[in-house]
Enzyme design. Structure first.
Site, short mmCIF file in Angstrom:
data_model
loop_
_atom_site.label_atom_id
_atom_site.label_comp_id
_atom_site.label_asym_id
_atom_site.label_seq_id
_atom_site.Cartn_x
_atom_site.Cartn_y
_atom_site.Cartn_z
CE1 TYR A 157 8.37 3.65 -4.10
CE2 TYR A 157 6.57 2.31 -3.24
CZ TYR A 157 7.75 3.00 -3.04
OH TYR A 157 8.32 3.03 -1.78
CE LYS A 161 10.86 1.17 -3.20
NZ LYS A 161 12.18 1.35 -2.57
N1 LIG Z 1 7.74 6.97 2.88
C1 LIG Z 1 7.06 5.87 2.66
O1 LIG Z 1 5.82 5.81 2.83
C2 LIG Z 1 7.80 4.63 2.19
C3 LIG Z 1 7.16 3.38 2.31
C4 LIG Z 1 7.85 2.24 1.92
C5 LIG Z 1 9.14 2.33 1.44
N2 LIG Z 1 9.74 3.56 1.33
C6 LIG Z 1 11.11 3.61 0.81
O2 LIG Z 1 11.97 4.24 1.76
C7 LIG Z 1 13.14 4.70 1.09
C8 LIG Z 1 13.49 6.10 1.59
O3 LIG Z 1 12.53 7.03 1.13
P1 LIG Z 1 11.85 8.15 2.06
O4 LIG Z 1 10.47 7.70 2.29
O5 LIG Z 1 12.73 8.45 3.20
O6 LIG Z 1 11.74 9.37 1.03
P2 LIG Z 1 12.59 10.72 0.92
O7 LIG Z 1 12.15 11.35 -0.35
O8 LIG Z 1 12.49 11.49 2.16
O9 LIG Z 1 14.10 10.18 0.75
C9 LIG Z 1 14.57 9.61 -0.46
C10 LIG Z 1 15.99 10.14 -0.71
O10 LIG Z 1 16.47 9.54 -1.93
C11 LIG Z 1 17.18 10.55 -2.63
N3 LIG Z 1 17.27 10.20 -4.06
C12 LIG Z 1 16.30 10.33 -5.01
N4 LIG Z 1 16.79 9.95 -6.21
C13 LIG Z 1 18.08 9.57 -6.00
C14 LIG Z 1 19.10 9.10 -6.86
N5 LIG Z 1 18.91 8.95 -8.19
N6 LIG Z 1 20.31 8.81 -6.32
C15 LIG Z 1 20.54 8.99 -4.98
N7 LIG Z 1 19.61 9.45 -4.14
C16 LIG Z 1 18.39 9.74 -4.64
C17 LIG Z 1 16.39 11.82 -2.38
O11 LIG Z 1 17.16 12.99 -2.64
C18 LIG Z 1 16.01 11.66 -0.93
O12 LIG Z 1 16.95 12.28 -0.09
C19 LIG Z 1 12.81 4.65 -0.41
O13 LIG Z 1 13.43 3.51 -0.99
C20 LIG Z 1 11.30 4.48 -0.43
O14 LIG Z 1 10.83 3.85 -1.60
C21 LIG Z 1 9.10 4.71 1.70
#
Ligand SMILES: NC(=O)c1ccc[n+]([C@@H]2O[C@H](COP(=O)([O-])OP(=O)(O)OC[C@H]3O[C@@H](n4cnc5c(N)ncnc54)[C@H](O)[C@@H]3O)[C@@H](O)[C@H]2O)c1
Length: 281
Positions: A157, A161
């Site tokens: 991951y 990123k």
């Molecule tokens: N939650 C955290 O702690 C955190 C921290 C830093 C960054 N992020 C980033 O935030 C972004 C959103 O994630 P989140 O935390 O809301 O998680 P989440 O799992 O709630 O949402 C992620 C979404 O991406 C979709 N997804 C997965 N694979 C996919 C694909 N191949 N094609 C299209 N859609 C796909 C999932 O179905 C889901 O709806 C991500 O890029 C994640 O890496 C999250």
């Protein structure tokens, strides 16, 4: 971009926590929405909730796997056919896998890279030419604090990123060289509550998880706790993102302590002794 009214916003991963809130923040500002997610049920639920709150907002929903260039291209064609333009692209879809990096399987690497890195690359490759033609647009790439400082247990991951940060800086510099006013922002949140800890729900069968170990499970537990105890909500992060787009800010750190970590890492790099560890520094 200061006038959001009637602008067209594309959100990937719109069925997830942050994607849903980004879509809500766009609807709140009077934009038209193009929602996509690989998970059809989650996508339908986002659309239902948004229609309930903003019945007048135009929404196009499409199931799209961002790791497949042809599906992202189909999304762009559908968006143009329906709305005639795309002004904002939120490359938000993302997945995570926890393990010590030597234990990650080839399938772990392929799955997470395909979504987190290639998903963003395909979004940029497909939508930026449209924005260049329109001479208007803004791309928002969701990276992570893990793209800057790299805690143990999330190696794959972290790598993807860091690549999103590099991709975003490269994109912004290329646009400057091209004399374009298309904007770019790279968002690097720390942990916040979401479904990311349950990313496996969307893992394709041909790249299924095959490895298990005590260390892998321990890392999964740690990441789960950290995500669940995140102090800033997805809605607050979405608010910071829209504000950054409005002021054309490139770097977005919704958790202010992340830039302290980056400064501490620069200091460690100067000293040159040990790899910077955000959990112990
Ligand atoms: N939650 C955290 O702690 C955190 C921290 C830093 C960054 N992020 C980033 O935030 C972004 C959103 O994630 P989140 O935390 O809301 O998680 P989440 O799992 O709630 O949402 C992620 C979404 O991406 C979709 N997804 C997965 N694979 C996919 C694909 N191949 N094609 C299209 N859609 C796909 C999932 O179905 C889901 O709806 C991500 O890029 C994640 O890496 C999250």
């Amino acid at each position: 971009m200061q006038d959001f009214d009637n602008k067209v916003a594309v959100v990937t991963g719109a069925g997830g926590a942050l994607g849903r809130e980004i879509a809500a923040a766009c609807a709140q500002r009077g934009m038209q929405l193009v929602l996509s997610d690989v998970n059809a049920e989650a996508l339908a639920e986002s659309e239902r909730l948004l229609r309930q709150r903003w019945p007048a907002v135009a929404i196009l929903s499409m199931r799209v796997d961002v790791s497949r260039l042809e599906q992202v291209e189909a999304l762009a064609r559908a968006a143009i056919e329906r709305f005639g333009a795309v002004h904002l692209l939120f490359n938000n879809a993302g997945v995570g896998v926890a393990a010590p990096i030597w234990e990650n399987t080839a399938e772990d690497w392929a799955w997470v890279s395909n979504v987190n890195l290639f998903g963003v690359a395909w979004g940029v490759k497909t939508f930026v030419p449209l924005m260049l033609k329109q001479q208007e647009g803004h791309v928002v790439n969701i990276a992570s604090a893990a793209g800057w400082v790299h805690p143990a247990g999330s190696g794959v991951y972290n790598v993807t990123k860091a690549a999103v940060v590099a991709l975003s800086e490269s994109l912004a510099n290329d646009l400057v060289l091209a004399g374009s006013s298309v904007g770019v922002s790279v968002v690097s949140p720390a942990y916040f509550p979401s479904g990311i800890v349950d990313s496996d729900r969307n893992r394709p069968g041909d790249l299924a998880a095959t490895a298990d170990s005590a260390m892998r499970r321990q890392h999964e537990e740690q990441v789960k706790k950290a995500v669940e105890s995140g102090k800033i909500s997805a809605a607050q992060i979405a608010g910071s993102i829209l504000e950054a787009v409005e002021h054309n800010r490139f770097y977005v750190f919704p958790h202010p302590f992340v830039t302290d970590g980056i400064a501490a890492k620069s200091k460690a790099a100067k000293l040159g002794q040990t790899a910077f560890n955000p959990r112990t520094s």
